[in-house]
Design an enzyme around this catalytic site. Structure first.
Site, PDB file in Angstrom:
ATOM      1  N   VAL A   1       0.837  -1.196   0.000  1.00  0.00           N
ATOM      2  CA  VAL A   1       0.000   0.000   0.000  1.00  0.00           C
ATOM      3  C   VAL A   1       0.871   1.245   0.000  1.00  0.00           C
ATOM      4  O   VAL A   1       1.818   1.353   0.786  1.00  0.00           O
ATOM      5  CB  VAL A   1      -0.914   0.015   1.250  1.00  0.00           C
ATOM      6  CG1 VAL A   1      -1.753   1.276   1.301  1.00  0.00           C
ATOM      7  CG2 VAL A   1      -1.793  -1.218   1.279  1.00  0.00           C
ATOM      8  N   CYS A   2       0.539   2.186  -0.874  1.00  0.00           N
ATOM      9  CA  CYS A   2       1.242   3.458  -0.935  1.00  0.00           C
ATOM     10  C   CYS A   2       0.359   4.520  -0.289  1.00  0.00           C
ATOM     11  O   CYS A   2      -0.594   5.018  -0.887  1.00  0.00           O
ATOM     12  CB  CYS A   2       1.533   3.827  -2.389  1.00  0.00           C
ATOM     13  SG  CYS A   2       2.465   5.351  -2.549  1.00  0.00           S
ATOM     14  N   LEU A   3       0.647   4.808   0.962  1.00  0.00           N
ATOM     15  CA  LEU A   3      -0.048   5.842   1.723  1.00  0.00           C
ATOM     16  C   LEU A   3       1.032   6.610   2.470  1.00  0.00           C
ATOM     17  O   LEU A   3       1.820   6.010   3.203  1.00  0.00           O
ATOM     18  CB  LEU A   3      -1.054   5.205   2.688  1.00  0.00           C
ATOM     19  CG  LEU A   3      -1.907   6.128   3.528  1.00  0.00           C
ATOM     20  CD1 LEU A   3      -2.826   6.983   2.650  1.00  0.00           C
ATOM     21  CD2 LEU A   3      -2.729   5.333   4.529  1.00  0.00           C
TER      22      LEU A   3
END
Length: 183
Positions: free
Chosen positions: A109-111
């Site tokens: 996940v890219c957060l």
């Protein structure tokens, strides 16, 4: 110079226990317990479950968006809280193969708050709300799935069609996606 840490290690290694032999609760577990008490304010689109009720450091988050491209989907994420928490962010991974600009095919996940913008004052609730936001407003400017991001930037209708197809368990560019429709 006196090294207090090495003195503590020497004392703890000699069999003497200042707490009468009781097991100490880790700082991460104490903080997680506090963070989890905030989860009563979760939006109805998010649900936290514990595969092992005795292990608060591993849990799942289910997001069921009620608007946007991903409406009607049911997305499951595993959370792992490491002993360095809250000084390091939780490890979050999508358990399904989905088509999303900010989630790669391996579930990473890219957060921003899970990476460079993490600060110890942030909580699990902050991460969960950020995850929910990724489904209402995918961010093509900070992608892990560059192909999905490019399609979102250049042709929203094709992106919408790709999301619909892949959420139903379809194949796109030779990749079979998991069926994530909640109904």
């Amino acid at each position: 110079m006196l090294n207090i840490f090495s003195i503590k290690q020497t004392r703890s290694g000699d069999g003497a226990s200042s707490d009468g032999g009781t097991k100490k609760t880790s700082a991460a577990l104490l903080r997680v317990t506090k963070d989890l008490s905030e989860l009563g304010t979760l939006p109805p689109t998010c649900q936290v479950t514990y595969p092992n009720k005795d292990d608060l450091l591993h849990f799942t988050l289910t997001i069921t968006p009620d608007d946007g491209f991903y409406k009607g989907g049911r997305f499951i994420f595993s959370f792992t809280i490491e002993s360095e928490y809250p000084h390091t962010p939780p490890k979050v991974k999508c358990t399904q193969k989905i088509y999303h600009p900010n989630i790669d095919l391996d579930g990473n996940v890219c957060l921003n708050i899970l990476r460079e913008d993490w600060k110890p004052v942030l909580t699990i609730l902050s991460v969960i709300l950020g995850m929910g936001f990724l489904f209402s407003e995918p961010n093509p400017d900070d992608p892990l799935n560059k192909e999905a991001a490019e399609v979102l930037k250049t042709n929203v209708n094709t992106f919408r069609s790709n999301v619909t197809k892949t959420m139903a368990g379809g194949t796109l560019s030779g990749v079979q996606f998991d069926r994530v429709l909640s109904r």
